[in-house]
Design a protein around this motif. Structure first.
Motif, PDB file in Angstrom:
ATOM      1  N   THR A  27     -49.611  -9.856  10.208  1.00 56.09           N
ATOM      2  CA  THR A  27     -49.869 -11.202   9.701  1.00 56.09           C
ATOM      3  C   THR A  27     -48.779 -11.600   8.724  1.00 56.09           C
ATOM      4  O   THR A  27     -48.372 -10.810   7.880  1.00 56.09           O
ATOM      5  CB  THR A  27     -51.236 -11.252   9.002  1.00 56.09           C
ATOM      6  OG1 THR A  27     -52.246 -10.863   9.948  1.00 56.09           O
ATOM      7  CG2 THR A  27     -51.549 -12.641   8.474  1.00 56.09           C
ATOM      8  N   GLU A  29     -47.847 -14.429   5.773  1.00 61.92           N
ATOM      9  CA  GLU A  29     -48.420 -15.444   4.889  1.00 61.92           C
ATOM     10  C   GLU A  29     -47.310 -16.079   4.065  1.00 61.92           C
ATOM     11  O   GLU A  29     -46.336 -15.426   3.706  1.00 61.92           O
ATOM     12  CB  GLU A  29     -49.456 -14.833   3.941  1.00 61.92           C
ATOM     13  CG  GLU A  29     -50.710 -14.374   4.635  1.00 61.92           C
ATOM     14  CD  GLU A  29     -51.777 -13.902   3.658  1.00 61.92           C
ATOM     15  OE1 GLU A  29     -51.501 -13.796   2.446  1.00 61.92           O
ATOM     16  OE2 GLU A  29     -52.906 -13.651   4.125  1.00 61.92           O
ATOM     17  N   HIS A  31     -46.990 -18.435   0.537  1.00 56.37           N
ATOM     18  CA  HIS A  31     -47.690 -18.922  -0.661  1.00 56.37           C
ATOM     19  C   HIS A  31     -46.745 -19.698  -1.569  1.00 56.37           C
ATOM     20  O   HIS A  31     -45.553 -19.391  -1.644  1.00 56.37           O
ATOM     21  CB  HIS A  31     -48.249 -17.752  -1.483  1.00 56.37           C
ATOM     22  CG  HIS A  31     -49.419 -17.077  -0.867  1.00 56.37           C
ATOM     23  ND1 HIS A  31     -49.306 -16.063   0.040  1.00 56.37           N
ATOM     24  CD2 HIS A  31     -50.746 -17.281  -1.046  1.00 56.37           C
ATOM     25  CE1 HIS A  31     -50.502 -15.658   0.400  1.00 56.37           C
ATOM     26  NE2 HIS A  31     -51.401 -16.382  -0.236  1.00 56.37           N
ATOM     27  N   LEU A  36     -52.181 -20.812  -0.755  1.00 58.04           N
ATOM     28  CA  LEU A  36     -51.820 -20.397   0.594  1.00 58.04           C
ATOM     29  C   LEU A  36     -51.329 -21.619   1.373  1.00 58.04           C
ATOM     30  O   LEU A  36     -52.052 -22.603   1.520  1.00 58.04           O
ATOM     31  CB  LEU A  36     -53.027 -19.771   1.306  1.00 58.04           C
ATOM     32  CG  LEU A  36     -52.794 -19.323   2.742  1.00 58.04           C
ATOM     33  CD1 LEU A  36     -51.808 -18.156   2.786  1.00 58.04           C
ATOM     34  CD2 LEU A  36     -54.119 -18.930   3.388  1.00 58.04           C
ATOM     35  N   ARG A  39     -50.739 -19.004   7.169  1.00 62.01           N
ATOM     36  CA  ARG A  39     -51.095 -17.634   7.542  1.00 62.01           C
ATOM     37  C   ARG A  39     -51.114 -17.582   9.060  1.00 62.01           C
ATOM     38  O   ARG A  39     -51.738 -18.430   9.705  1.00 62.01           O
ATOM     39  CB  ARG A  39     -52.466 -17.244   7.008  1.00 62.01           C
ATOM     40  CG  ARG A  39     -52.904 -15.849   7.488  1.00 62.01           C
ATOM     41  CD  ARG A  39     -54.318 -15.480   7.088  1.00 62.01           C
ATOM     42  NE  ARG A  39     -54.380 -15.294   5.646  1.00 62.01           N
ATOM     43  CZ  ARG A  39     -55.359 -15.769   4.884  1.00 62.01           C
ATOM     44  NH1 ARG A  39     -56.326 -16.490   5.410  1.00 62.01           N
ATOM     45  NH2 ARG A  39     -55.362 -15.546   3.595  1.00 62.01           N
ATOM     46  N   SER A  40     -50.445 -16.574   9.618  1.00 62.43           N
ATOM     47  CA  SER A  40     -50.399 -16.496  11.070  1.00 62.43           C
ATOM     48  C   SER A  40     -50.270 -15.062  11.558  1.00 62.43           C
ATOM     49  O   SER A  40     -49.538 -14.262  10.975  1.00 62.43           O
ATOM     50  CB  SER A  40     -49.204 -17.300  11.604  1.00 62.43           C
ATOM     51  OG  SER A  40     -49.178 -17.248  13.016  1.00 62.43           O
ATOM     52  N   ASP A  61     -50.805 -23.129  12.312  1.00 56.05           N
ATOM     53  CA  ASP A  61     -51.184 -22.143  11.295  1.00 56.05           C
ATOM     54  C   ASP A  61     -50.698 -22.520   9.895  1.00 56.05           C
ATOM     55  O   ASP A  61     -50.795 -21.721   8.964  1.00 56.05           O
ATOM     56  CB  ASP A  61     -50.636 -20.763  11.671  1.00 56.05           C
ATOM     57  CG  ASP A  61     -51.291 -20.199  12.921  1.00 56.05           C
ATOM     58  OD1 ASP A  61     -52.394 -20.682  13.288  1.00 56.05           O
ATOM     59  OD2 ASP A  61     -50.716 -19.291  13.534  1.00 56.05           O
TER      60      ASP A  61
END
Length: 139
Positions: A27, A29, A31, A36, A39-40, A61
């Motif tokens: 995954t 992410e 930020h 956030l 996220r994928s 995403d």
């Protein structure tokens, strides 16, 4: 005289030698501080000779409400024209934090529909919990 199709073919050959796109494992992410942005588990890794690995995340995403579109463009001979750029929502300076290539050249076609992010945001990649096999090469 070189015709446009011949130029494009040569451009794709050179791009294929400089760029490798693989499916990211685990995954990814993005930020901004604690916020956030994306996220994928379907991110792509773009490896370009002479540059750090860049992650491209599917548009679906990404929390586009956290970003604001800005009028900026750029050109990369190995990816094409980046004509979609974003800054953080509420950032009046307009400093770009993300971009995409809506219609990349053929050699970079897998990144269409994905956003890349500048290092001004925190980008983390975590390994898959199941110890998945090596990434598939897409381009």
């Amino acid at each position: 005289m070189t015709t446009a199709p011949d130029t494009l073919t040569a451009q794709n050959r050179v791009a294929a030698q400089r760029i490798r796109i693989v499916q990211a494992q685990g995954t990814v992410e993005v930020h901004n501080g604690e916020q956030l942005i994306a996220r994928s588990s379907a991110a792509l890794e773009l490896h370009e000779r002479g540059h750090d690995v860049r992650y491209y995340l599917p548009r679906d995403d990404v929390d586009l409400t956290a970003l604001r579109a800005i009028d900026t463009t750029s050109h990369c001979p190995f990816k094409g024209d980046a004509s979609d750029y974003w800054t953080l929502a509420g950032d009046e300076s307009g400093t770009p934090v993300a971009w995409s290539y809506p219609d990349p050249i053929d050699a970079s076609a897998p990144i269409a529909g994905h956003l890349g992010f500048y290092d001004t945001l925190t980008i983390t990649a975590s390994a898959p919990a199941d110890g998945a096999a090596a990434a598939a090469v897409l381009a």
